[in-house]
Design a protein around this motif. Structure first.
Motif, PDB file in Angstrom:
ATOM      1  N   ILE A 188      87.495  81.850 -15.486  1.00 37.28           N
ATOM      2  CA  ILE A 188      87.861  82.520 -16.687  1.00 37.28           C
ATOM      3  C   ILE A 188      86.761  83.524 -16.758  1.00 37.28           C
ATOM      4  N   GLU A 189      88.158  84.380 -17.101  1.00 37.25           N
ATOM      5  CA  GLU A 189      88.223  86.263 -17.481  1.00 37.25           C
ATOM      6  C   GLU A 189      88.327  86.132 -18.626  1.00 37.25           C
ATOM      7  N   ARG A 190      88.323  87.680 -19.031  1.00 37.26           N
ATOM      8  CA  ARG A 190      88.770  88.172 -20.191  1.00 37.26           C
ATOM      9  C   ARG A 190      89.730  88.460 -20.241  1.00 37.26           C
ATOM     10  N   ASP A 191      90.572  88.178 -21.014  1.00 31.58           N
ATOM     11  CA  ASP A 191      92.312  87.866 -21.339  1.00 31.58           C
ATOM     12  C   ASP A 191      92.585  89.664 -21.368  1.00 31.58           C
ATOM     13  N   ALA A 192      92.875  90.009 -20.596  1.00 28.54           N
ATOM     14  CA  ALA A 192      93.425  91.336 -19.666  1.00 28.54           C
ATOM     15  C   ALA A 192      94.192  91.994 -20.979  1.00 28.54           C
TER      16      ALA A 192
END
Length: 204
Positions: A188-192
């Protein structure tokens, strides 16, 4: 159970009891192969929630992370992690890596996530399979909103393959899901995308 690779390769990891469900070596190797390929471990601040044996966090420390915080609510289990870390700190490999730190905090993962400690670059979460999807979603949202997760953090979440897929916090996305036997691993990561791009999709 042992450390697979890195400066502490081969170091044993004590398991507190038969009810503990540590990440298998196969799954751990798969996770860390991806993290190594993405170059997110080197010099990272790492948070290991529901730490158990500390296997995930210690593996990250072994592979180049500079700081580790293990959060475990069970007192006996937390003590075993502390003993493992003490053994490592008295070894040559630790002395050869000046500046690295590691500690154990006895606390509920949910409370720590909401407290705004950090920020951490890499967050490893291996909760009990019994943790509900709603509680899992709330934990992820608290990590993001409290600042415990850095803006460019990567969150790695393990769940049962039979569990419902979690929801990423607002402004975050599930970049990948990988299944290994009974375990589903979510990255899970920041939405680019920009805020305007996301708002535009919602308006369609």
């Amino acid at each position: 159970m042992h450390v697979i690779s890195g400066r502490f390769k081969g170091a044993p990891l004590a398991s507190p009891n038969a009810n503990t469900r540590p990440t298998t070596d196969r799954t751990k190797e798969a996770i860390f192969s991806r993290l190594d390929a993405w170059d997110v471990i080197a010099d990272a601040r790492v948070l290991d929630l529901y730490a158990g044996t500390g296997a995930l966090g210690i593996e990250a420390l072994s592979r180049g992370a500079r700081e580790l915080v293990c959060v475990e609510s069970d007192g006996r289990t937390a003590t075993l992690i502390a003993k493992t870390l003490t053994t490592l700190k008295h070894g040559r490999a630790w002395a050869a890596a000046p500046g690295i730190t590691a500690r154990v905090i006895r606390a509920k993962a949910e409370r720590y996530a909401a407290a705004g400690s950090g920020p951490f670059d890499l967050i490893l979460i291996d909760p009990p399979y019994a943790l509900s999807t709603d509680d899992c979603d709330r934990l992820l949202a608290d990590l993001a909103s409290s600042g415990t997760a850095a803006d460019d953090a990567l969150i790695v979440l393990e769940r049962s393959v039979r569990s419902e897929e979690p929801s990423a916090p607002a402004g975050w996305v599930i970049g990948e899901r990988r299944d290994y036997g009974e375990t589903a691993v979510y990255y899970i990561e920041r939405d680019a995308r920009s805020d305007s791009e996301r708002d535009g999709e919602l308006g369609e």
